[in-house]
Scaffold this motif. Sequence first.
Motif, PDB file in Angstrom:
ATOM      1  N   ALA A 155      21.397  -6.451  -8.141  1.00 45.63           N
ATOM      2  CA  ALA A 155      21.412  -7.134  -9.523  1.00 45.63           C
ATOM      3  C   ALA A 155      19.956  -6.815  -9.991  1.00 45.63           C
ATOM      4  O   ALA A 155      19.051  -6.849  -9.266  1.00 45.63           O
ATOM      5  N   SER A 156      19.668  -6.773 -11.026  1.00 40.30           N
ATOM      6  CA  SER A 156      18.290  -6.720 -11.885  1.00 40.30           C
ATOM      7  C   SER A 156      18.157  -7.113 -13.143  1.00 40.30           C
ATOM      8  O   SER A 156      18.974  -7.148 -13.831  1.00 40.30           O
ATOM      9  N   GLY A 157      17.057  -7.350 -13.500  1.00 40.97           N
ATOM     10  CA  GLY A 157      16.801  -7.687 -14.883  1.00 40.97           C
ATOM     11  C   GLY A 157      15.847  -6.836 -15.454  1.00 40.97           C
ATOM     12  O   GLY A 157      15.146  -5.986 -15.033  1.00 40.97           O
ATOM     13  N   ASP A 158      15.582  -7.029 -16.717  1.00 39.28           N
ATOM     14  CA  ASP A 158      14.311  -6.192 -17.648  1.00 39.28           C
ATOM     15  C   ASP A 158      13.233  -6.987 -18.120  1.00 39.28           C
ATOM     16  O   ASP A 158      12.945  -6.689 -19.136  1.00 39.28           O
ATOM     17  N   ILE A 159      12.801  -8.062 -17.551  1.00 37.12           N
ATOM     18  CA  ILE A 159      11.926  -9.168 -17.904  1.00 37.12           C
ATOM     19  C   ILE A 159      10.837  -8.956 -17.104  1.00 37.12           C
ATOM     20  O   ILE A 159      10.671  -9.171 -15.936  1.00 37.12           O
ATOM     21  N   SER A 160       9.647  -8.187 -17.770  1.00 37.87           N
ATOM     22  CA  SER A 160       8.425  -8.153 -17.156  1.00 37.87           C
ATOM     23  C   SER A 160       7.043  -8.692 -17.778  1.00 37.87           C
ATOM     24  O   SER A 160       7.420  -8.739 -18.963  1.00 37.87           O
ATOM     25  N   ASP A 161       6.194  -8.938 -17.270  1.00 36.08           N
ATOM     26  CA  ASP A 161       5.113  -9.260 -17.797  1.00 36.08           C
ATOM     27  C   ASP A 161       4.248  -7.779 -18.331  1.00 36.08           C
ATOM     28  O   ASP A 161       4.613  -6.824 -18.121  1.00 36.08           O
ATOM     29  N   ALA A 162       3.066  -8.031 -18.954  1.00 37.13           N
ATOM     30  CA  ALA A 162       2.255  -6.627 -19.567  1.00 37.13           C
ATOM     31  C   ALA A 162       2.039  -5.804 -18.220  1.00 37.13           C
ATOM     32  O   ALA A 162       1.638  -4.815 -18.622  1.00 37.13           O
ATOM     33  N   VAL A 163       1.697  -6.521 -17.190  1.00 41.42           N
ATOM     34  CA  VAL A 163       1.404  -5.335 -15.997  1.00 41.42           C
ATOM     35  C   VAL A 163       2.481  -4.892 -15.070  1.00 41.42           C
ATOM     36  O   VAL A 163       2.213  -4.466 -13.939  1.00 41.42           O
ATOM     37  N   GLY A 164       3.777  -5.338 -15.518  1.00 37.97           N
ATOM     38  CA  GLY A 164       4.821  -4.837 -14.855  1.00 37.97           C
ATOM     39  C   GLY A 164       5.439  -5.750 -13.822  1.00 37.97           C
ATOM     40  O   GLY A 164       6.288  -5.385 -13.048  1.00 37.97           O
ATOM     41  N   HIS A 165       4.918  -7.016 -13.558  1.00 33.72           N
ATOM     42  CA  HIS A 165       5.562  -7.858 -12.909  1.00 33.72           C
ATOM     43  C   HIS A 165       6.920  -8.346 -13.221  1.00 33.72           C
ATOM     44  O   HIS A 165       7.040  -8.527 -14.394  1.00 33.72           O
ATOM     45  N   SER A 166       7.988  -8.346 -12.500  1.00 35.96           N
ATOM     46  CA  SER A 166       9.210  -8.901 -12.862  1.00 35.96           C
ATOM     47  C   SER A 166       9.331 -10.439 -12.652  1.00 35.96           C
ATOM     48  O   SER A 166       9.142 -10.868 -11.846  1.00 35.96           O
TER      49      SER A 166
ATOM     50  N   ILE B 122      -3.305 -17.846  -1.279  1.00 37.07           N
ATOM     51  CA  ILE B 122      -2.046 -17.742  -2.047  1.00 37.07           C
ATOM     52  C   ILE B 122      -2.428 -18.141  -3.634  1.00 37.07           C
ATOM     53  O   ILE B 122      -3.135 -19.188  -4.069  1.00 37.07           O
ATOM     54  N   SER B 123      -1.963 -17.243  -4.565  1.00 38.81           N
ATOM     55  CA  SER B 123      -1.913 -17.422  -5.904  1.00 38.81           C
ATOM     56  C   SER B 123      -0.419 -17.403  -6.476  1.00 38.81           C
ATOM     57  O   SER B 123       0.338 -17.026  -5.730  1.00 38.81           O
ATOM     58  N   TRP B 124      -0.498 -17.999  -7.629  1.00 39.60           N
ATOM     59  CA  TRP B 124       1.036 -17.956  -8.219  1.00 39.60           C
ATOM     60  C   TRP B 124       1.629 -16.574  -8.296  1.00 39.60           C
ATOM     61  O   TRP B 124       2.745 -16.247  -8.130  1.00 39.60           O
ATOM     62  N   SER B 125       0.679 -15.540  -8.542  1.00 34.58           N
ATOM     63  CA  SER B 125       1.161 -14.009  -8.602  1.00 34.58           C
ATOM     64  C   SER B 125       1.683 -13.806  -7.362  1.00 34.58           C
ATOM     65  O   SER B 125       2.278 -12.506  -7.128  1.00 34.58           O
ATOM     66  N   SER B 126       1.406 -14.395  -6.184  1.00 34.89           N
ATOM     67  CA  SER B 126       1.989 -14.049  -4.753  1.00 34.89           C
ATOM     68  C   SER B 126       3.595 -13.927  -4.819  1.00 34.89           C
ATOM     69  O   SER B 126       4.065 -13.326  -4.177  1.00 34.89           O
ATOM     70  N   LEU B 127       4.120 -14.824  -5.617  1.00 35.89           N
ATOM     71  CA  LEU B 127       5.570 -14.798  -5.847  1.00 35.89           C
ATOM     72  C   LEU B 127       6.121 -13.399  -6.071  1.00 35.89           C
ATOM     73  O   LEU B 127       7.157 -13.228  -5.492  1.00 35.89           O
ATOM     74  N   TYR B 128       5.404 -12.782  -6.919  1.00 40.97           N
ATOM     75  CA  TYR B 128       5.937 -11.501  -7.233  1.00 40.97           C
ATOM     76  C   TYR B 128       5.985 -10.652  -6.108  1.00 40.97           C
ATOM     77  O   TYR B 128       7.045  -9.646  -6.128  1.00 40.97           O
ATOM     78  N   ASP B 129       5.446 -10.605  -5.075  1.00 42.96           N
ATOM     79  CA  ASP B 129       5.544  -9.813  -4.039  1.00 42.96           C
ATOM     80  C   ASP B 129       6.627 -10.026  -2.961  1.00 42.96           C
ATOM     81  O   ASP B 129       6.805  -9.062  -2.166  1.00 42.96           O
ATOM     82  N   GLU B 130       7.300 -11.247  -2.985  1.00 38.03           N
ATOM     83  CA  GLU B 130       8.173 -11.510  -1.947  1.00 38.03           C
ATOM     84  C   GLU B 130       9.280 -10.537  -1.582  1.00 38.03           C
ATOM     85  O   GLU B 130       9.524 -10.174  -0.619  1.00 38.03           O
ATOM     86  N   PRO B 131      10.086 -10.361  -2.630  1.00 40.51           N
ATOM     87  CA  PRO B 131      11.132  -9.260  -2.650  1.00 40.51           C
ATOM     88  C   PRO B 131      10.842  -8.044  -1.892  1.00 40.51           C
ATOM     89  O   PRO B 131      11.550  -7.525  -0.956  1.00 40.51           O
TER      90      PRO B 131
END
Length: 730
Positions: free
Chosen positions: A605-616, A474-483
């Motif tokens: 509901a959705s937002g428009d905040i992403s990092d440079a590689v597209g992670h919400s 598990i890395s911090w970026s694993s959080l991006y996958d859960e939804p």
Amino acid sequence: MSHGRLAQRRKSPGYALLVGIVICVSHYPGYSQTIRVNTDHATNSFIPNQALGAGIDRMPAAAVDKYFSQPALPAVLAAGWHPVTYRQNTELAAEAWHWNPQGTWSDSAGKGYFTGSATPTVGETIKHSYGYSLPHRGVTRNDGTETHGFSRLTDGDPNTYWKSNPYLSKPFTGEDDSLHPQWVVMDLTTPQPIKALRIAWGDPYAKQYLVQYWIGDDAIKYPTKGSWVAFPSGVVPNGKGGAAILQLTQAPMVVRFIRIWMTQSSNTCDSHGSADPRNCLGYAIRELYIGTADQNGFHDSVRHTPDQDQTATYCSSIDPWHEPSDLGSTQHEQVGLDLFYTSGYTRGLPAMIPIAMLYGTPEDSAAEIAYVEKRGYPISYVEMGEEPDGQDTLPEDYGALYLQWATALHRVDPRLKLGGPVYTGENEDIVVWPDAQGRVSWTGRFLDYLKSHGRIQDLAFFPFEHYPYEPCKISWSSLYDEPTLVSHILQVWRDDGLPPDVPMFITESNITSNDGESSVDIFGALWLADYVGAFFNAGGKALYYFHYLPLGVHEGCNDSMGTFGMFTTTKNYEIQKPTSQYFASQLINTEWVQPGSGIHQTFPASGDISDAVGHSLVTAYALLRPDAQWALLLVNRDQENAHPVHIEFNAEAAPGKRFLDGPVTVITFGSAQYQWHPTKDGGFPDPDGPAVTTSVSAGRDTVYELPKASMTVIRGAIAGVSTGSSGIHP
């Protein structure tokens, strides 16, 4: 945390600053970060005190008295979870569950098939229950028996034997035995040159069977990445039992996995005699030997030993026959049903309870339900067995057992809501060896079995477990996958043929199947928020957090310390500190939802905040509560940066943007309120909460700052808007 410590913290110079960075409400010129809620149509609805629950599992016997009393009870209940599911661990351990220690044995000698007493004893309650090892076990290790027990197929003792489950034979299924072939698999670990197989058959033996080898990847872990092929002399149409030596091939063949596929039984009786017809059904093997045979005799490649160092074997099913001496360890126990229901943890609500199906009998399960109902305990749902995929059960076999048990249980109470298969946590479709039609989907074949027998109505709900991340990776970026992970698996079951009117429940869940520091630091809280929000938004009907009762911090992944639970504890099972998932639970159960029996609607509901590689970086989950308040659960998964957001509501029927207006409550819990500090023998949080609550007067231009690595509930009303069942209207 005591009120004294909280008051002291509020007086400290850093406390005002802490609140200031948690809630920042202002005007941000040029911001582009917006959370948009589409209010045209609800995506789902649920009732909190039916849909947000937690599970109670097997636990150390020494912990039971501590956890089922003060002060543990109110501390646990304060997390806000409501319905409870009783988790059945005995099936994972390949054990027979004596839910009631009082009962009768099928054999007058006091052994055989046990049926717990359905009659409550006046003045006595069931406080403890245990599992009994199965003496006819044929699996060395699978998902649940990785470290204990052993197979009787390669234990070196010709007096012991594996025997298949008699309930998968024609007298019980009503179908030809060839439709429920039973099998054993040997894993030689590495490819070995073999020519011959020796089978020491027990009774009943196979009259018709195949001996096959596997071409491809791991036959158990990757059942669709290869195929079973019969040895040149591996087709046996007229088996005679006894000690059979089969010359499988003239020239040595290098293989790793060997399967014996049995389709017709001799129906001769095993060592327990003919008085019980179950003793005469299925198949039995005393010992297996694989290697070569020549003029000098048989040369065995199998390691025979009564422990997990034996040559590993797997099997299709296990006969639940056992005797009193098979009682397993009493250091851990399944809580007695009376203690479970009367402790206070169920809050008087109907509870989900299991029955033992893979290693039980219909009579025993029917007696369990009768007992619970005679006690007057309310039942919400009944889970049928536990993790058949992890026990290597084929879907048609599980289906055959499911229908037998459903018939027996509905004789006791036709109103019971039954469900299965209670899968292990998987992110993709569960696949098995292809059937004659080439179908590999476990769920698809199970559902087809029920449908072909005209019994799909016996599936009232579809339960499964959710442990989305691979242990120890598990890395911090694993959080991006859960939804995506949780919404995807819900769609997989529908694509497999699950009828749209059968609700989906996740009845056990946490980050991963092997805990570690990720479960107790702020990562665990943010994962839980995303998981709950995404599950309901995707159409799920109920979920259960695991584990409701404290388990204490212990060594997990990569020597990292963690826990499946909401508290750290002493070695004597006394609660010390709440973990991050405790605070996340409170925000979800007492702030995001309106506690109680009101209907909540979810909206996209959705937002428009992403990092440079597209992670919400920020996810949003919107609820319309029965008190007419809108509640947004916002998760800032950026562990380095806060993000200001503007919130707007849109509807096609009402052009123009709408906003929260008037009093708005903002509750935030994140890395500013909680930090985990690991130690060699455990760890502790400091600061250790609580969440910070602020009331603001909001309007069209209000911007809310989401602190780094945080979850925030924003709750208020939209001025000048009435609510309706399909959205909001001006």
